[in-house]
Design an enzyme around this catalytic site. Structure first.
Site, PDB file in Angstrom:
ATOM      1  N   THR A  17       8.585  39.783  16.333  1.00 33.56           N
ATOM      2  CA  THR A  17       8.716  38.562  15.367  1.00 33.56           C
ATOM      3  C   THR A  17      10.246  38.187  15.646  1.00 33.56           C
ATOM      4  O   THR A  17      11.169  39.148  15.752  1.00 33.56           O
ATOM      5  CB  THR A  17       8.325  39.003  14.277  1.00 33.56           C
ATOM      6  OG1 THR A  17       6.856  39.305  14.327  1.00 33.56           O
ATOM      7  CG2 THR A  17       8.610  38.109  13.240  1.00 33.56           C
ATOM      8  N   ARG A  29      -5.676  35.829  10.755  1.00 34.50           N
ATOM      9  CA  ARG A  29      -5.134  36.750  10.239  1.00 34.50           C
ATOM     10  C   ARG A  29      -3.730  36.365   9.987  1.00 34.50           C
ATOM     11  O   ARG A  29      -3.135  35.693  10.953  1.00 34.50           O
ATOM     12  CB  ARG A  29      -4.865  38.195  11.017  1.00 34.50           C
ATOM     13  CG  ARG A  29      -4.013  39.347  10.420  1.00 34.50           C
ATOM     14  CD  ARG A  29      -2.682  39.295  10.964  1.00 34.50           C
ATOM     15  NE  ARG A  29      -1.639  40.256  10.605  1.00 34.50           N
ATOM     16  CZ  ARG A  29      -0.562  40.590  10.901  1.00 34.50           C
ATOM     17  NH1 ARG A  29       0.114  39.638  11.760  1.00 34.50           N
ATOM     18  NH2 ARG A  29       0.275  41.559  10.559  1.00 34.50           N
ATOM     19  N   ILE A  30      -3.165  36.310   8.519  1.00 34.84           N
ATOM     20  CA  ILE A  30      -1.747  35.740   8.419  1.00 34.84           C
ATOM     21  C   ILE A  30      -0.974  36.878   8.337  1.00 34.84           C
ATOM     22  O   ILE A  30      -1.223  37.985   7.670  1.00 34.84           O
ATOM     23  CB  ILE A  30      -2.046  34.798   7.088  1.00 34.84           C
ATOM     24  CG1 ILE A  30      -2.812  33.819   7.139  1.00 34.84           C
ATOM     25  CG2 ILE A  30      -0.574  34.607   6.642  1.00 34.84           C
ATOM     26  CD1 ILE A  30      -2.754  32.861   8.044  1.00 34.84           C
ATOM     27  N   GLY A  31       0.114  36.944   8.692  1.00 39.10           N
ATOM     28  CA  GLY A  31       1.084  37.968   8.798  1.00 39.10           C
ATOM     29  C   GLY A  31       2.201  37.373   8.009  1.00 39.10           C
ATOM     30  O   GLY A  31       2.487  36.366   7.552  1.00 39.10           O
TER      31      GLY A  31
END
Lengths: 344, 344
Positions: free
Chosen positions: A175, A203-205
């Site tokens: 990231t 999926r949210i990170g």
């Protein structure tokens, strides 16, 4: 010297020589782009967005083009943006059609300035087809999803999809994130991520979640702190890591020890038994007013991952300083720097 | 008496007589369902989920069936869940196919206990088709989206869609939330929302965001605090309202004044110029260990909205106490209660 400053990281993880060289090149470019933008009169948000866009366009970072593919084999991006001037933030999650997710966040942040004539509240967080809708409404061209996939990311996906063992231990949490200060002593923060490889659809990170992946705390007339973090996403969400970093640094003048203690606490958080290979990393920038036009800028990083690559550049520098930090026998690596500058 | 306790709110907003009666009925039922569940041996999470499910099934609350319709005329739900026993949280956003969004959060929270044999990290936040995927994988039946739309919600949608003026001022922020304590002194918190009427497609609100719409802070062997909030969603996100409530109450023994100050600060936050009609409300529960098996439970609420309806019930009560709180000439209404109990 002026307060202009940029700090960029390329993720906490285990860096091979090749990966480190790629990250160094990406960070140098991002720093130079931001400083050039600041010198050309851009404010901190415009500069930090340009820096992250260059990382998103780099196929070797896990954001934008070249992002990890999810379980269904496509790119699904998260990104977040915040600035100190008005404390607005903007996030997008599970975006499949943007070349530069951080640019969509910029438009989304600015669109919050305009209360709709219909009395509708402009949103600050959009996902999936809501992002696509927003892009079309703002005449931002959507991007063919297959163009975000590189040969390398496809090969990596196929490799792990077939093997499907111990992915976490080999995972690269690259990231990206950046914090920028402009000549007025304003701050902006941005982060962008393709998320875990083979992640669950939708999926949210943490990179999309204010307080978790990124945050600015404090007020511009006294002290304020910005932090963006990287590493095991679910652990970051459960510990509200970014806002915790800001709070602990604002409450303390001992940045080194408070950052170290907090990072160690997150690494040893009792939920980390639900994380295959817990590791986190953060960068921060703190700005304190010393007088009307004088500021003290403290910045630094901490990580529990085997490695972290980051770089920074001041407005009066000719090139970025890039740091490859390695863990060796320690449980946390922390480093803090500071400089005084003029602002306003 | 034992520490069993439930507190439920039906949203901060402007309550008509009819709306208040509907909210009172919904809250009474939710409290009774939770207390009955606790007496039958359910833990705090099972009980709080049952309470919120009954609110979701109630067509008069803005969650599950009867939720506000978004700009495209369909229901898109957010929900969040957290518990103190292991500090895990679970969220879903922009869910269009669940009869009971909070139930999906429960499954998602529990699925985080099992590290995948493939080494993949179980997610804690899913949106849109990722929620649908998850439901199918866990044999949870998806629900026909049109069944979530009631005659009233459709009529309201058409009304505002045609008029499209001053929606915010007439809006009813009837997000629901609940906090539950079981006989062991463990806490769970849940919230569920259909979001703003005519909201942007894919807009995620605070009910899905840990730290923003819901949060638990502290440790079970000392003091811990849970809070869930309601009101102007984007303002709640920008101020990390739920985690701010928890932190301020844990740091202070003056719950009344710290809650009041914080709520006033949020109401007067400088980003509220970007909110058509800023208003917030919160409920909280704080648990302090007095001895091995003795606890002090402090609970309360604060709001800046014209009205807020909430109710609470202890394990030894025969019925819930429902409070209709009105603002009148004050800028913030705050109320705090406390009781001592046995736990464990």
């Amino acid at each position: 010297m002026s307060s202009e400053f940029i700090i960029v990281h390329a993720g906490a993880g285990a860096y091979s020589n090749k990966k480190r060289t790629q990250a160094t090149t990406a960070i140098r470019l991002a720093c130079q782009i931001a400083v050039e933008a600041l010198k050309n009169g851009c404010d901190c948000m415009e500069a930090v967005v340009k820096a992250i866009m260059s990382m998103e366009d780099n196929p070797h970072t896990n954001c934008g083009t070249g992002s990890n593919l999810n379980q269904h084999g496509y790119v699904s991006c998260d990104a977040g943006l915040m600035r100190s001037t008005d404390n607005l933030c903007a996030s997008i999650g599970d975006c499949r059609v943007a070349k530069n997710p951080i640019q969509i966040c910029e438009k989304l942040l600015l669109s919050q300035h305009k209360l709709s004539p219909l009395g509708l509240q402009p949103p600050c967080f959009l996902v999936h087809d809501g992002v696509k809708d927003f892009m079309e409404q703002h005449a931002l061209p959507t991007y063919p999803p297959e163009k975000l996939i590189t040969e390398t990311s496809l090969r990596t996906y196929r490799h792990w999809k077939e093997r499907r063992v111990e992915i976490e231990k080999h995972m690269f949490s690259d990231t990206v994130g950046a914090i920028c200060i402009d000549r007025y002593g304003n701050m902006a923060i941005a982060c962008s991520s393709g998320g875990n490889i083979l992640k669950h659809q939708g999926r949210i990170g943490p990179s999309a979640l204010p307080g978790c992946g990124f945050w600015i705390e404090g007020s511009s007339d006294k002290s304020m702190c910005a932090s963006t973090v990287t590493g095991s996403g679910e652990l970051i969400i459960r510990t509200q890591f970014a806002s915790s970093v800001c709070q602990s640094l604002l409450d303390s003048s001992e940045e080194w020890s408070s950052l170290k203690e907090l990072t160690r606490n997150v690494q040893h958080h009792h939920t980390n038994k639900y994380v295959a290979d817990p590791m986190v990393g953060s960068i921060f920038t703190k700005l304190e007013r010393l007088g009307k036009a004088n500021v003290l800028v403290t910045f630094g990083y901490a990580h529990t991952s085997p490695g972290m690559v980051l770089g920074y550049m001041k407005g009066n520098s000719s090139k970025a300083t890039v740091i490859t930090s390695e863990l060796n026998n320690l449980d946390t690596v922390t480093n803090v720097f500071a400089f005084k500058a003029n602002s306003g």
